[in-house]
Design an enzyme around this catalytic site. Structure first.
Site, PDB file in Angstrom:
ATOM      1  N   ILE A  86     104.502  64.893 141.019  1.00 17.42           N
ATOM      2  CA  ILE A  86     104.949  65.609 139.933  1.00 17.42           C
ATOM      3  C   ILE A  86     104.435  67.116 140.165  1.00 17.42           C
ATOM      4  CG2 ILE A  86     105.345  66.045 137.659  1.00 17.42           C
ATOM      5  CD1 ILE A  86     105.095  63.165 137.274  1.00 17.42           C
ATOM      6  N   ASP A 115      92.482  69.831 142.528  1.00 16.73           N
ATOM      7  CA  ASP A 115      92.699  68.376 142.772  1.00 16.73           C
ATOM      8  C   ASP A 115      91.539  67.987 143.650  1.00 16.73           C
ATOM      9  OD1 ASP A 115      93.696  65.934 143.120  1.00 16.73           O
ATOM     10  OD2 ASP A 115      95.576  66.377 142.913  1.00 16.73           O
ATOM     11  N   THR A 145     102.724  67.618 130.532  1.00 19.55           N
ATOM     12  CA  THR A 145     103.727  66.639 130.355  1.00 19.55           C
ATOM     13  C   THR A 145     103.004  65.430 131.208  1.00 19.55           C
ATOM     14  OG1 THR A 145     104.370  67.702 132.443  1.00 19.55           O
ATOM     15  CG2 THR A 145     105.625  68.395 130.784  1.00 19.55           C
ATOM     16  N   SER A 146     101.883  65.424 131.127  1.00 19.08           N
ATOM     17  CA  SER A 146     101.210  64.415 131.774  1.00 19.08           C
ATOM     18  C   SER A 146     100.760  63.329 130.734  1.00 19.08           C
ATOM     19  CB  SER A 146      99.780  64.689 132.533  1.00 19.08           C
ATOM     20  OG  SER A 146      99.519  63.957 133.369  1.00 19.08           O
ATOM     21  N   ARG A 147      99.625  63.329 130.468  1.00 18.09           N
ATOM     22  CA  ARG A 147      99.080  62.489 129.023  1.00 18.09           C
ATOM     23  C   ARG A 147      98.416  63.174 128.062  1.00 18.09           C
ATOM     24  NH1 ARG A 147     102.080  59.436 131.238  1.00 18.09           N
ATOM     25  NH2 ARG A 147     101.680  57.208 132.068  1.00 18.09           N
ATOM     26  N   ASP A 180     104.566  67.606 125.923  1.00 17.39           N
ATOM     27  CA  ASP A 180     105.546  66.601 125.776  1.00 17.39           C
ATOM     28  C   ASP A 180     104.961  65.136 125.663  1.00 17.39           C
ATOM     29  OD1 ASP A 180     108.291  65.421 126.179  1.00 17.39           O
ATOM     30  OD2 ASP A 180     107.321  64.609 128.115  1.00 17.39           O
ATOM     31  N   GLU A 195     100.350  59.781 120.096  1.00 15.86           N
ATOM     32  CA  GLU A 195     101.847  59.413 120.006  1.00 15.86           C
ATOM     33  C   GLU A 195     102.546  58.231 119.705  1.00 15.86           C
ATOM     34  OE1 GLU A 195     103.726  58.927 124.385  1.00 15.86           O
ATOM     35  OE2 GLU A 195     102.592  60.887 124.013  1.00 15.86           O
TER      36      GLU A 195
END
Length: 331
Positions: free
Chosen positions: A155, A174, A232-234, A258, A263
């Site tokens: 992603i 990374d 938008t990951s965790r 997101d 959640e």
């Protein structure tokens, strides 16, 4: 083979039943999440299929094992919700969907970035009320801005390519550097070096003991003042209370998420007639420079098709005793 699905939505049933015609499994769909109280509902099944907010801890796995459940199939990429040590002890393989349309999540991250920057959501509501004023809708050109990406897996790589296409300078952090990304123009650097340079920071890394609360008070202070943060990951990658403090002080210029750490009691359900008791989320949503979507980054036809096909393929491999190519094991 009978498979019990937990946390099922209508689209899960639609896509899995469509593609199950090629496999012939017995599928049963439940809308309740998997946890210690609901594990008993898997009685009679050989496998359970779970999603991101299901609880697959040691206690749940032990209950499943006593009911002769022999496989846990994740219809998602993340596996932080599974106790892999307990699964190994119980000889219960865990399989996942390692990559489902990385374009879906990367494109959603870009959509959130563009919406928040150009105030599209606000403009839409204004126009519907016949308010054609541009006051308060000022954005900025993406061209020439510095975008930092944490995590360059499938992603993250797609997101980097899109940002390069906008004419952005792309930095990345990374533990594994991708040569293809370097050749495309991405510059890898330590996290403490990229944070002060980034106009936009986007998270695309897994959640584990090394990345939990990666974005905290200290890292927020190191960021360029007024930068935009996208996740938008965790949800657990962000310390939400620290983010709220950074938004109040204007150290953080804007936030698009997101995913949210708590959640599981909110997302994927209609709570429009309920009172939301999560004060942290409600405070977060009160900011005019915050955009929240309910874990919909994966929600495209292509992604749902791939999730169904790969999950059913994992089940077939288990039944036929062929190698489980997508098995997740404790490191």
């Amino acid at each position: 083979m009978k498979v019990i699905f937990f946390s099922t939505q209508s689209y899960d049933k639609t896509f899995f039943e469509l593609h199950n015609k090629d496999y012939g499994f017995t599928l049963e769909f439940l809308d309740v999440p998997l946890n210690e109280k609901t594990a008993a509902l898997a009685t009679g099944a050989e496998a359970v299929c779970v999603f991101v907010n299901d609880k697959v801890n040691a206690a749940v796995l032990e209950k499943l094992a006593t009911q002769d459940v022999r496989l846990v199939a994740l219809r998602c990429a993340g596996f932080n919700q599974v106790d892999l040590a307990a699964a190994a002890r119980l000889h219960m393989p865990v399989v996942r969907v390692p990559a489902y349309s990385p374009h879906a999540v990367a494109e959603h991250a870009v959509a959130m970035l563009m919406t928040l920057n150009r105030k599209i959501h606000k403009a839409y509501n204004r126009i519907r009320e016949q308010n054609f004023s541009l006051a308060g809708l000022l954005g900025f050109d993406l061209y020439g801005k510095t975008v930092a990406v944490i995590g360059t897996g499938n992603i993250g790589q797609v997101f980097c390519k899109i940002m390069l296409g906008f004419g952005c300078r792309v930095l990345a952090f990374d533990v594994v550097e991708q040569e293809a990304m370097k050749q495309a123009g991405v510059t890898y650097a330590p996290l403490h070096d990229i944070l002060p340079q980034a106009d936009i920071l986007s998270l695309h890394c897994p959640l584990n003991e090394h990345t939990r609360y990666l974005i905290n008070h200290d890292t927020l202070d190191r960021m360029k003042k007024g930068a935009m943060l996208i996740n938008t990951s965790r949800g657990g990658l962000i310390d939400t209370r620290s983010v709220i403090r950074a938004l109040k002080s204007e150290q953080l210029g804007a936030l698009a998420i997101d995913v949210y750490e708590q959640e599981e009691s909110l997302f994927f359900r209609d709570l429009s007639d309920h009172i939301i008791t999560d004060d942290v989320l409600m405070r977060l949503m009160s900011f005019p420079n915050v955009l929240v979507t309910a874990h919909q980054g994966f929600f495209t036809q292509e992604a749902l098709t791939q999730i169904a096909q790969v999950t059913l393929g994992n089940l077939k491999a288990f039944v036929e005793k062929t190698p489980l190519l997508n098995e997740v094991k404790q490191v």
